[in-house]
Write an enzyme that holds these catalytic residues in place. Sequence first.
Site, PDB file in Angstrom:
ATOM      1  N   THR A 178       0.966  -1.140   0.020  1.00  0.00           N
ATOM      2  CA  THR A 178       0.024  -0.091  -0.006  1.00  0.00           C
ATOM      3  C   THR A 178       0.738   1.298  -0.102  1.00  0.00           C
ATOM      4  OG1 THR A 178      -0.336   0.176   2.496  1.00  0.00           O
ATOM      5  CG2 THR A 178      -1.785  -1.241   1.130  1.00  0.00           C
ATOM      6  N   ASP A 179       1.889   1.024   0.802  1.00  0.00           N
ATOM      7  CA  ASP A 179       3.044   2.406   0.495  1.00  0.00           C
ATOM      8  C   ASP A 179       3.201   2.711  -0.803  1.00  0.00           C
ATOM      9  OD1 ASP A 179       3.523   3.648   3.177  1.00  0.00           O
ATOM     10  OD2 ASP A 179       4.513   1.953   3.609  1.00  0.00           O
ATOM     11  N   LEU A 180       3.713   1.513  -1.487  1.00  0.00           N
ATOM     12  CA  LEU A 180       4.480   1.517  -2.855  1.00  0.00           C
ATOM     13  C   LEU A 180       3.266   2.193  -3.628  1.00  0.00           C
ATOM     14  CD1 LEU A 180       6.570  -1.536  -3.054  1.00  0.00           C
ATOM     15  CD2 LEU A 180       7.334   0.671  -2.348  1.00  0.00           C
ATOM     16  N   GLY A 183       2.747   5.906  -3.343  1.00  0.00           N
ATOM     17  CA  GLY A 183       3.728   6.546  -4.183  1.00  0.00           C
ATOM     18  C   GLY A 183       3.530   6.746  -5.420  1.00  0.00           C
TER      19      GLY A 183
END
Length: 410
Positions: A178-180, A183
């Site tokens: 979910t971070d990637l 981004g």
Amino acid sequence: MSLPLAGIRVLDLTRVVAGPWCTQLLGDLGAAVWKVEHPAGGDDTRRIGPHLRTPDGRTTRESAFYLACNRNKRSLAIDVTAPEGAALVRRLAGVADVYVENSKAGSLDRLGLGAAQLRALNPRLVTCSITGFGPDGPYASRPAYDFIMQGMAGLMSTCGHPDDAPGGGPMRTAIPITDLMTGMYATVAVLGALIRRRETGWGSHVDCAMLDAAVAMNGHLALGYLMTGELPPRIGNANPVASPSAVYRSADGHLIVAAGNDRQFAALCHALARPDLLQDRRFAGNDERVRNRAALDLAIQAALKDRTTAQWIAALEAAGVPCGPINTMRELMDDPQVVHRGSVLKRPHPAGETAPMLRSPLRFEGLDIPHATPPMLGADGEDVLREVLGLDAADLDALNDAGALDTAPA
């Protein structure tokens, strides 16, 4: 030819993963990225091992996590909580094209570094705030981590084996997906805002929340629920909407077989010497195969168990059946196609060792994407401030004395 973002200046006040992933992609596209880090330790990921070692065996602060998210940037060690440090960042914002931050919602406003405050100083500035839950709403003040987001956004409810199966229960991904993805969504939005600025002459603001990105990732599973009211089940490695599409055991390990249509299913049956499966009404079409997945998987597994993974991949590829191995990291790095694509690079690092790097997946005909080694903490502060703001030695000394800048952090 120039890189797509050549000449674009990015002021980067991000840390950890989602924000740095966005600014790294902007750097890959040719933007000059000024990464502002706190002098006492820098980006949080610098402290998450493993760390790069020097030839004499000394452990540096250059971690795998930091190296993975921060190529093509220059580091400035600025304490933004000091009035002089915040003023310095405002001056950088005045000459930047893009400002990206992922601090807790509203926290930078108290320092005069909020997106709207900086756009008031530089109306052409494209600003991007990456938060966990957005700038307002009942969860706005909550801290957000990828693991928590995978659970809250429903992703883990669809990953893993059923509760009544061995090892059953919700499962997260090992990478902070979910971070990637947040981004990446932020990068796309920033590019859109830059295109809009070219037409209007004005900057605009991008609000990018991890929750939004994670919910959007549910895609067809979420829409299936909204259309039917039925919760998508956890079915392990199987594809919930296609069959056969799963992991099977071979004589020496595992392989993936994904026959996504009737033609591929027929080719699989012939390759397995099981043409009789084509006459079974339970497997007449994909919908029937999905409903009778368990019986079909048992038949396929029985056929696959007596030959090795490599033997089956060779046979199935020859028959036109999509398939593949489950590689370890070692096997991945030795894979002939990965080697052919040059996906693994090595670059000299200022810490005194050669650092590994993964090649950017962005490729343009006739252009070479830069792959500058992620910077050491504060390594570029003096040079950037001289080049961009015209500061002289006395100015830099005053900032160092005030504790707002560290041009040589330990």
